[in-house]
Design an enzyme around this catalytic site. Structure first.
Site, PDB file in Angstrom:
ATOM      1  N   SER A 145       0.820  -0.978  -0.226  1.00  0.00           N
ATOM      2  CA  SER A 145      -0.032   0.170  -0.047  1.00  0.00           C
ATOM      3  C   SER A 145       0.771   1.338  -0.067  1.00  0.00           C
ATOM      4  O   SER A 145       2.110   1.134   0.549  1.00  0.00           O
ATOM      5  CB  SER A 145      -0.785  -0.056   1.252  1.00  0.00           C
ATOM      6  OG  SER A 145      -1.332   1.456   1.447  1.00  0.00           O
ATOM      7  N   TYR A 149      -2.399  -1.427  10.342  1.00  0.00           N
ATOM      8  CA  TYR A 149      -2.369  -1.372   8.902  1.00  0.00           C
ATOM      9  C   TYR A 149      -1.121  -0.987   8.619  1.00  0.00           C
ATOM     10  O   TYR A 149      -0.279  -1.909   7.673  1.00  0.00           O
ATOM     11  CB  TYR A 149      -3.619  -0.955   8.347  1.00  0.00           C
ATOM     12  CG  TYR A 149      -3.582  -0.858   6.671  1.00  0.00           C
ATOM     13  CD1 TYR A 149      -3.975  -2.151   6.182  1.00  0.00           C
ATOM     14  CD2 TYR A 149      -3.250   0.145   5.952  1.00  0.00           C
ATOM     15  CE1 TYR A 149      -3.966  -2.294   4.839  1.00  0.00           C
ATOM     16  CE2 TYR A 149      -3.473  -0.038   4.650  1.00  0.00           C
ATOM     17  CZ  TYR A 149      -3.683  -1.099   4.073  1.00  0.00           C
ATOM     18  OH  TYR A 149      -3.653  -1.222   2.679  1.00  0.00           O
TER      19      TYR A 149
HETATM   20  P1  NAP Z   1     -11.366  -6.139  -0.470  1.00  0.00           P
HETATM   21  O1  NAP Z   1     -12.233  -5.633  -1.337  1.00  0.00           O
HETATM   22  O2  NAP Z   1     -11.815  -6.060   1.114  1.00  0.00           O
HETATM   23  O3  NAP Z   1     -11.165  -7.615  -0.732  1.00  0.00           O
HETATM   24  C1  NAP Z   1     -10.306  -8.564   0.052  1.00  0.00           C
HETATM   25  C2  NAP Z   1     -10.692  -9.922  -0.333  1.00  0.00           C
HETATM   26  O4  NAP Z   1      -9.618 -10.750   0.475  1.00  0.00           O
HETATM   27  C3  NAP Z   1     -11.967 -10.436   0.256  1.00  0.00           C
HETATM   28  O5  NAP Z   1     -12.569 -11.244  -0.766  1.00  0.00           O
HETATM   29  C4  NAP Z   1     -11.698 -10.864   1.565  1.00  0.00           C
HETATM   30  O6  NAP Z   1     -12.468 -11.854   1.863  1.00  0.00           O
HETATM   31  C5  NAP Z   1     -10.280 -11.454   1.423  1.00  0.00           C
HETATM   32  N1  NAP Z   1      -9.737 -11.955   2.618  1.00  0.00           N
HETATM   33  C6  NAP Z   1      -9.605 -11.198   3.812  1.00  0.00           C
HETATM   34  N2  NAP Z   1      -8.810 -11.645   4.531  1.00  0.00           N
HETATM   35  C7  NAP Z   1      -8.491 -12.931   4.271  1.00  0.00           C
HETATM   36  C8  NAP Z   1      -7.746 -13.942   4.905  1.00  0.00           C
HETATM   37  N3  NAP Z   1      -7.554 -13.781   6.316  1.00  0.00           N
HETATM   38  N4  NAP Z   1      -7.588 -14.998   4.045  1.00  0.00           N
HETATM   39  C9  NAP Z   1      -8.012 -15.163   2.605  1.00  0.00           C
HETATM   40  N5  NAP Z   1      -8.720 -14.107   2.319  1.00  0.00           N
HETATM   41  C10 NAP Z   1      -9.048 -12.890   2.981  1.00  0.00           C
HETATM   42  O7  NAP Z   1      -9.872  -5.631  -0.594  1.00  0.00           O
HETATM   43  P2  NAP Z   1      -8.912  -4.637  -1.444  1.00  0.00           P
HETATM   44  O8  NAP Z   1      -9.753  -3.295  -1.324  1.00  0.00           O
HETATM   45  O9  NAP Z   1      -9.374  -5.211  -2.964  1.00  0.00           O
HETATM   46  O10 NAP Z   1      -7.740  -4.952  -1.073  1.00  0.00           O
HETATM   47  C11 NAP Z   1      -6.894  -5.762  -1.504  1.00  0.00           C
HETATM   48  C12 NAP Z   1      -5.456  -5.687  -0.986  1.00  0.00           C
HETATM   49  O11 NAP Z   1      -5.218  -4.540  -1.514  1.00  0.00           O
HETATM   50  C13 NAP Z   1      -5.315  -5.525   0.512  1.00  0.00           C
HETATM   51  O12 NAP Z   1      -4.096  -6.001   1.156  1.00  0.00           O
HETATM   52  C14 NAP Z   1      -5.211  -4.163   0.580  1.00  0.00           C
HETATM   53  O13 NAP Z   1      -4.586  -3.836   1.919  1.00  0.00           O
HETATM   54  C15 NAP Z   1      -4.363  -3.593  -0.467  1.00  0.00           C
HETATM   55  N6  NAP Z   1      -4.750  -2.155  -0.797  1.00  0.00           N
HETATM   56  C16 NAP Z   1      -5.946  -1.741  -0.996  1.00  0.00           C
HETATM   57  C17 NAP Z   1      -6.211  -0.371  -1.337  1.00  0.00           C
HETATM   58  C18 NAP Z   1      -7.527  -0.141  -1.919  1.00  0.00           C
HETATM   59  O14 NAP Z   1      -7.822   1.261  -1.945  1.00  0.00           O
HETATM   60  N7  NAP Z   1      -8.430  -0.799  -2.011  1.00  0.00           N
HETATM   61  C19 NAP Z   1      -5.152   0.369  -1.361  1.00  0.00           C
HETATM   62  C20 NAP Z   1      -3.923   0.003  -0.970  1.00  0.00           C
HETATM   63  C21 NAP Z   1      -3.699  -1.301  -0.543  1.00  0.00           C
HETATM   64  P3  NAP Z   1     -13.758 -11.536   3.066  1.00  0.00           P
HETATM   65  O15 NAP Z   1     -14.842 -10.548   2.377  1.00  0.00           O
HETATM   66  O16 NAP Z   1     -14.661 -12.861   3.213  1.00  0.00           O
HETATM   67  O17 NAP Z   1     -13.270 -10.993   4.141  1.00  0.00           O
END
Ligand code: NAP
Length: 263
Positions: free
Chosen positions: A146, A160
């Site tokens: 991130s 985080y």
């Molecule tokens: P998201 O929409 O919340 O999707 C994350 C997915 O990962 C969900 O399907 C979730 O399942 C699953 N998950 C959560 N905990 C888990 C575990 N312990 N084991 C296996 N699967 C798990 O997240 P996102 O926004 O796409 O983010 C994905 C990654 O990008 C993360 O690492 C986040 O920190 C990083 N990131 C995101 C952003 C942003 O703006 N979106 C910015 C910087 C970094 P459940 O729904 O069942 O919990």
């Protein structure tokens, strides 16, 4: 015509957190590029459902798993081999970002974030790397960090931000260790990306649709490219890091934030 440096057809990949958001964007891109992908997600039912949205040419399989579970790495490697015969690419994307000011942070809450975002990522990487070394054909490990690994974006994300800072340093340390095996380890630092996970707190906030739009517009206005990112913005860079085109890049962090960290 020569072989494209972006060709990953026939490679086998694991994508954690692959059922939605950035993870599913990555799954879609890799499958379109001809890789066979194991969608690994806490929500195994959704992971299985989303396979029907993929059109190939690569194949997909799914598994419900918590990446922080003790034997998650071995389970994922075994499942990937059972379905596709090898593990060539690992995308560590699963992550959580609960908000809590440090003054109110519980030890359990802190540990859950570190267990999933950092320790889970490290031990899934360990299992995949062991398999890649055994295969002897190199490999690609891509960690979704991130921009908070470089700069705290707001109050309430101390756990985080600490986990993502750890992901950056783990990426460098593992790259150093695995270089002699031709396994590259790189990270991507997304800025604000439109995903189900980022929408959820807004939806539960009691804001009207108009208030939500106004807030998102204000957020986008602070980004030099004037828009939030989409999962595909991260998926395309992941595809590059998964392909031979990036074979001489390792231990790097690629910032994909529309220029947000510039100002
Ligand atoms: P998201 O929409 O919340 O999707 C994350 C997915 O990962 C969900 O399907 C979730 O399942 C699953 N998950 C959560 N905990 C888990 C575990 N312990 N084991 C296996 N699967 C798990 O997240 P996102 O926004 O796409 O983010 C994905 C990654 O990008 C993360 O690492 C986040 O920190 C990083 N990131 C995101 C952003 C942003 O703006 N979106 C910015 C910087 C970094 P459940 O729904 O069942 O919990």
């Amino acid at each position: 015509m020569g072989i494209s440096p972006f060709d990953i057809a026939g490679k086998s990949a694991i994508v954690t957190g692959g059922a939605m958001g950035i993870g599913f964007g990555v799954v879609r891109r890799l499958v379109e590029a001809g890789a066979n992908v194991l969608i690994a997600d806490l929500n195994g039912e959704l992971a299985a459902l989303r396979m029907s949205e993929l059109e190939g040419p690569g194949k997909a399989a799914s598994i419900g798993i918590d990446v922080s579970a003790h034997d998650a790495g071995r389970t994922l490697v075994d499942e990937c081999i059972a379905n596709f015969g090898s593990v060539d690419i690992l995308v560590n994307n699963a992550g959580i970002y609960p908000m809590s000011p440090m003054l109110d942070q519980s030890l359990e809450g802190w540990q859950r974030v570190i267990d999933i975002n950092l320790t889970g990522l490290a031990f899934v990487s360990k299992a995949a790397a062991q398999q890649m070394v055994e295969q002897g054909n190199g490999g690609k490990i891509i960690n979704i960090a991130s921009i908070d690994a470089l700069h705290p974006s707001m109050v309430g994300l101390a756990a985080y931000d600490s986990s993502k800072g750890g992901v950056l340093m783990f990426t460098r340390a593992l790259a150093l260790e695995l270089g002699p095996h031709a396994i590259t380890v790189n990270a991507i630092a997304p800025g604000g990306i439109n995903t189900e996970g980022t929408a959820a707190p807004l939806q539960g906030s009691g804001m009207t649709a108009e208030e939500m739009d106004a807030m998102l517009e204000q957020f986008a206005a602070a980004i030099p490219l004037r828009r939030m990112g989409e999962p595909d913005d991260i998926a395309n860079v992941t595809l590059f890091l998964a392909s031979p085109a990036s074979n001489y890049i390792t231990g790097e962090l690629i910032v994909v934030d529309g220029g947000r960290l510039l100002g």
